[in-house]
Structure formats: C-alpha cells, structure tokens
Design an enzyme around this catalytic site. Structure first.
Site, PDB file in Angstrom:
ATOM      1  N   GLU A 185       0.705  -1.099   0.005  1.00 57.61           N
ATOM      2  CA  GLU A 185      -0.036   0.062   0.054  1.00 57.61           C
ATOM      3  C   GLU A 185       0.786   1.230   0.117  1.00 57.61           C
ATOM      4  O   GLU A 185       0.607   2.024   0.943  1.00 57.61           O
ATOM      5  CB  GLU A 185      -0.965  -0.040   1.095  1.00 57.61           C
ATOM      6  N   GLU A 304      -5.541  -8.688  -0.341  1.00 53.40           N
ATOM      7  CA  GLU A 304      -6.194  -8.358   0.906  1.00 53.40           C
ATOM      8  C   GLU A 304      -7.523  -8.062   0.637  1.00 53.40           C
ATOM      9  O   GLU A 304      -7.866  -7.295  -0.203  1.00 53.40           O
ATOM     10  CB  GLU A 304      -5.747  -7.027   1.585  1.00 53.40           C
ATOM     11  N   GLN A 364      -7.627 -11.282   7.415  1.00 56.57           N
ATOM     12  CA  GLN A 364      -6.304 -12.186   7.488  1.00 56.57           C
ATOM     13  C   GLN A 364      -6.797 -13.483   8.060  1.00 56.57           C
ATOM     14  O   GLN A 364      -7.742 -13.932   7.458  1.00 56.57           O
ATOM     15  CB  GLN A 364      -5.399 -11.543   8.495  1.00 56.57           C
TER      16      GLN A 364
HETATM   17  O1  AHR Z   1      -4.827  -5.974   6.999  1.00 54.61           O
HETATM   18  C1  AHR Z   1      -5.044  -4.939   7.780  1.00 54.61           C
HETATM   19  C2  AHR Z   1      -4.307  -3.669   6.994  1.00 54.61           C
HETATM   20  O2  AHR Z   1      -5.120  -3.415   6.049  1.00 54.61           O
HETATM   21  C3  AHR Z   1      -2.987  -4.174   6.529  1.00 54.61           C
HETATM   22  O3  AHR Z   1      -1.987  -4.060   7.212  1.00 54.61           O
HETATM   23  C4  AHR Z   1      -2.723  -3.219   5.427  1.00 54.61           C
HETATM   24  O4  AHR Z   1      -2.119  -3.512   4.172  1.00 54.61           O
HETATM   25  C5  AHR Z   1      -4.396  -2.695   5.037  1.00 54.61           C
HETATM   26  O5  AHR Z   1      -4.422  -1.424   5.226  1.00 54.61           O
END
Ligand code: AHR
Length: 514
Positions: A185, A304, A364
C-alpha cells in the site's frame, strides 16, 4: 454437518434460472485464489499461531488446535509479514538466535515487536499447515538492497554470505519462496515511507529486477492502489506500471467492506463494487501494456480482501490505553452472518474473474480480521470461515461461466443487483459445484438449473448456511451458532432440476459424475 434448516422468513417465492455448459469456461482456477494473510499484528502471530507455554502448543510454540483449523481450509499460500507492519520492518531482525533479536517500535500499529517469531518460524509453520509462503519486502524504509539480500537468504542454496547465514541459522535447504510482494500500500498516507507513483514504480522496478537476478524462478507482485476509492486510483496504476511493467508479474488489489448504516441489501451488493474494481484494474494493466507494445500480460493479486469495521472503535481504545504494548487485541472483528454472505459473494466474484485474478488472500487468517479466533483455552471458527472453506475445497478446477437469470433489485449505492449471485466450477474429477448467495432479505428463490451438457450427474449434497438473524455471531461460548447444514436432494432429470435457495443464504450445490 447438521440437517438443513429452512428460513422462517419466506413469504414471497421468486424464480431464477442457471444454465451451465462445460464449454463455457472462464479459466483454470489458480489454487492461489484461496490464499490468506498473516501480519505481525495484534494477536495474529503471538497468541494466534505462536503461543509458547500454552498446553495446546507443540515444542516449537505452534498452537496445534490452530494448525488443525487452518489445515481444514486448505490454504495454498499465506502472505507474510505485512501489511502496514512491513513498511518499517527489518527482515534481518527476525532471524538468528532469539536472544539476539532486537525489540523494535512498530510505527504501523504503535506496538512493540519483539521479533521472537520471524522468518524461520513462519516457514516452519507454513510447512506444518501445508501452505506456501508469499513473502513481502519492505519498500517503505528500505529498498532494493534488502530485497535482493532477503531473496538470497531465502532461496540461494549456499556459498554466499546470506545463504550461508541461513544455513548457520538452522535451515540447510533454501526456503524456496516463489512469490514476493514488493512493498505494501505504498500510495497510502498511513504507510511508513509513502511514495509517489513514480517513486514507487522506480524502486519496485529496480528491486524486482535484482530479486529476479538472484533467483529467476520467482514471481513478483507490485503494489496497486490500496483501495478502489483512493483519489489517485487509476493514475497510480498507470504511472507506477510505466516504471515497472517489464519486471513485475502481478498488480495487487486491496478491498475491505463495511455495513456502517445497517443496510443489509446495500451491504450484500458490495461484491458488485469488487467486480468493477477488478475489471478496472485489468483495463489499467492492459492499457499500460498496450502503451509499451508489450506482449506480456499482467495478472492480478487480490492480496487483501474481507469485511473490516466491527473493531474500529475498540481499536482506538486499545491503542490509546496500551501504546507500545505487545500482542494487543487489535482488529478483532467479530463476524456476523451477513458478513459471511458478503464473503461468499466476494468468493463468487473472485472465481468469476479467475481468468485474470490468479492470487487472492483473505485478510487475515488468525485473530486479526480473521476466520479463526483463539483464546488461551482453544480456538473457534467465525461465520466467514465456512464460505471460505467451501470455496477452497470445492472451487478448484475450471471456472465455468453460467448464464444466470435472476430478479434484480436496487439499493442505496447499486442498481440492477441480481438477487441470486452464482457461479460454478468443474473439478478435475468430474465433480461440479455451484456456489450461490441469495441476497434477498425476504424471498426464497426457486432456482432451476439446466446442466444440459453434463451427462449422468448425481446430486451429492446441498450445503446451506442460513440464520434468521443477520447479526448472529459465533463466539467461544457458542461456536456453532452460525454453521452450514447439508441436505440430500433429488438427482437431476435429463440435466434439469430445481432447488430452493432460502432468503439470505450461502449455498453450495455439489454434483458428481456417475
Ligand atoms: O490487513 C490490515 C491492514 O489493512 C494491512 O496491514 C494493510 O495493508 C491494510 O491497510
């Protein structure tokens, strides 16, 4: 699984049709579509996968109950170690004897990282859960020198400084990590070492180039925009790809959804936004390639994706009260039933776009915005665990493009949203699976499936996940509040059959060849 429950809200039956032909193929599904993500964040690692001294842990400190739950998901790849954490991380801190590893302030989450768990531990854990590692390198505070060194450390057999250090640290054989992210990011102001698209494109290009010089067998993911609604979205992709197109293989996408206004129909339509996001990034990649007359096609790594918002308020307090603490209860979203429905619909969207989305990571895996939660006493599956597990188990093979005819609805942000969201995958063993979400709050759908090109199919089971309360959750005390049920249904007659898809439900229709 228990017997199938039916909805108590069905007051209005709607009809939909789905036609499937095995020649209407989208793509071979890359198994990495069912990947996940573990960041050195909150209790994802500490108290999540690594909990030395706990009665449920093995001699390495790995939680065995967690390993068992992760293995059931058949996750083929796990991205690590971040995330925002990555952009301030020195990978060298996480190797060698534990007593020599430094504790560092983590400026991404305002916690202290002890580095008690690092690269060797993660690779060992990945072996135990039968997954591969997708390793990310820091492009925030660091750059191409560290990037080439960590590839040498992980993948070079021996006879060089970094590879011999790995051997000295106990790993004689290389970790052989094939997939690498350059940064995380990098467009976001919250990122340690945010870059402009040009700055990032340059550093990503040079890093990917030398990483591949060290090991030509690796693939590299470049950072796309951190979200579809970033003001720089689009311009970011075009400008950074102008710099690094030739040396990278995938562009990343990240997306999290919320139901902040308690509007379930609008929330469940958000996978429409995900679909548009994917298609736009595909266009941007192709425009960047077209501009340079490149024969190379870049694919997408949706590394993500999830629902994320339930823990926002709690996180503010946890951070305020425990600045620089360790293993804090951060990002511990408790997922409800409607979250599982959207996650199901997002999985359908990924499968539908599997011609270009080759990698995806549910963000996650443990404790932080995760399908699996732990306490000192055990672990349990959140609602979102189930659709992810079904897609991972039954979504491998060839993705098919069904012709779906469904009633439509409009919500606050979306028009013409199909009430029935569905797709299908043909397994290599002759099985066929249809995944479907009924987004309607009050109508069951009678779905007529025409499987005209499939001879002799036997209907194995209809898995349904439904709960009368969209806000129902699974907890440690009541882990089976929202779980799937399974029923036998009649075999298709001449390839045609009908099935009831309950209002607000996640469905998996499984067939096999007789
Ligand atoms: O997954 C949580 C956060 O979300 C990660 O650290 C980041 O890459 C995103 O903004």
């Amino acid at each position: 699984m228990a017997e199938q429950k039916t909805s108590s809200k069905n007051n209005d039956l709607k009809k939909a049709t789905l036609i499937l032909d095995k020649d209407f193929s989208i793509a071979r599904v890359d198994e990495r579509l069912f990947g996940s993500f573990i960041e050195q964040l909150g209790r994802a690692v500490y108290e999540g996968i690594y909990d030395p001294g706990n009665a449920k842990s093995d001699e390495h400190g790995f939680r065995l109950d967690v390993i068992e739950k992760v293995k059931k998901l058949k996750v083929p790849i796990v991205r690590y170690p971040g995330g925002n954490f990555l952009s301030g991380f020195n990978w060298e801190d996480s190797i060698g004897p534990r007593e020599n590893r430094p504790a560092r302030l983590d400026l991404a989450w305002f916690t202290t990282e002890t580095n008690a768990f690092g690269m060797h531990e993660f690779c060992a854990w990945a072996n135990k859960v039968d997954t591969k590692v997708m390793y990310a390198v820091n492009m925030g505070t660091r750059g191409m020198d560290e990037a080439r060194s960590v590839v040498e450390y992980a993948n070079h057999p021996g006879g060089s400084y970094w590879s011999d250090l790995r051997r000295k640290n106990g790993a004689e054989k290389p970790f052989d990590i094939k997939l690498w992210c350059v940064g995380n990011e990098m467009d976001g102001p919250w990122q340690i070492g945010q870059k402009t698209a040009y700055e990032y494109g340059r550093i990503a290009n040079e890093s990917a180039k030398v990483m591949k010089w060290v090991d030509p067998s690796i693939e590299v993911v470049a950072c796309g925009s951190s979200a579809y609604d970033m003001p720089s979205f689009g311009a970011w992709e075009l400008e950074m790809l102008e710099q690094c197109y030739d040396n990278v293989d995938y562009v990343s996408l990240h997306r999290y959804y919320q139901n902040l206004t308690d509007d379930t129909p609008n929330f469940l339509a958000k996978s429409v936004d995900m679909d548009a996001f994917i298609k736009t990034v595909v266009s941007l990649c192709d425009a960047a390639g077209g501009k340079r007359h490149s024969k190379k096609k870049l694919n997408l790594s949706f590394d993500e994706w999830n629902v994320w918002y339930h823990s926002n308020e709690q996180d503010k307090q946890v951070k305020a009260q425990n600045c620089w603490g360790q293993a804090l209860h951060l990002l511990e979203d408790v997922y409800n039933f409607e979250d599982a429905l959207l996650v199901g619909s997002m999985l359908i969207t990924l499968l539908r776009n599997s011609d270009r989305v080759k990698i995806a990571c549910l963000a996650q895996l443990i404790n932080a915005i995760a399908p699996i939660m732990t306490s000192k006493n055990g672990c349990w599956a959140q609602t979102i665990y189930w659709p992810f597990m079904h897609a991972s188990l039954y979504g491998r093979g060839t993705a098919l493009r069904p012709v779906v005819n469904s009633p439509l609805y409009s919500s606050k942000d979306f028009d013409d949203v199909p009430l029935l969201d569905a797709t299908a995958v043909q397994g290599d063993d002759g099985t066929l699976t249809v995944f479907a979400v009924n987004r309607s709050s009050d109508s069951d759908i009678e779905l007529t499936c025409n499987l005209r090109a499939f001879d002799n199919l036997k209907f194995d089971e209809h898995i349904v996940m439904h709960h009368d309360d969209v806000k129902a959750v699974n907890t440690e005390a009541a882990p089976n509040t929202v779980i799937p049920t399974s029923a036998k249904v009649c075999d298709p007659a001449n390839g045609v059959f009908s099935v009831k898809i309950p209002a607000l439900s996640w469905n998996v229709l499984r067939f096999s060849d007789v």
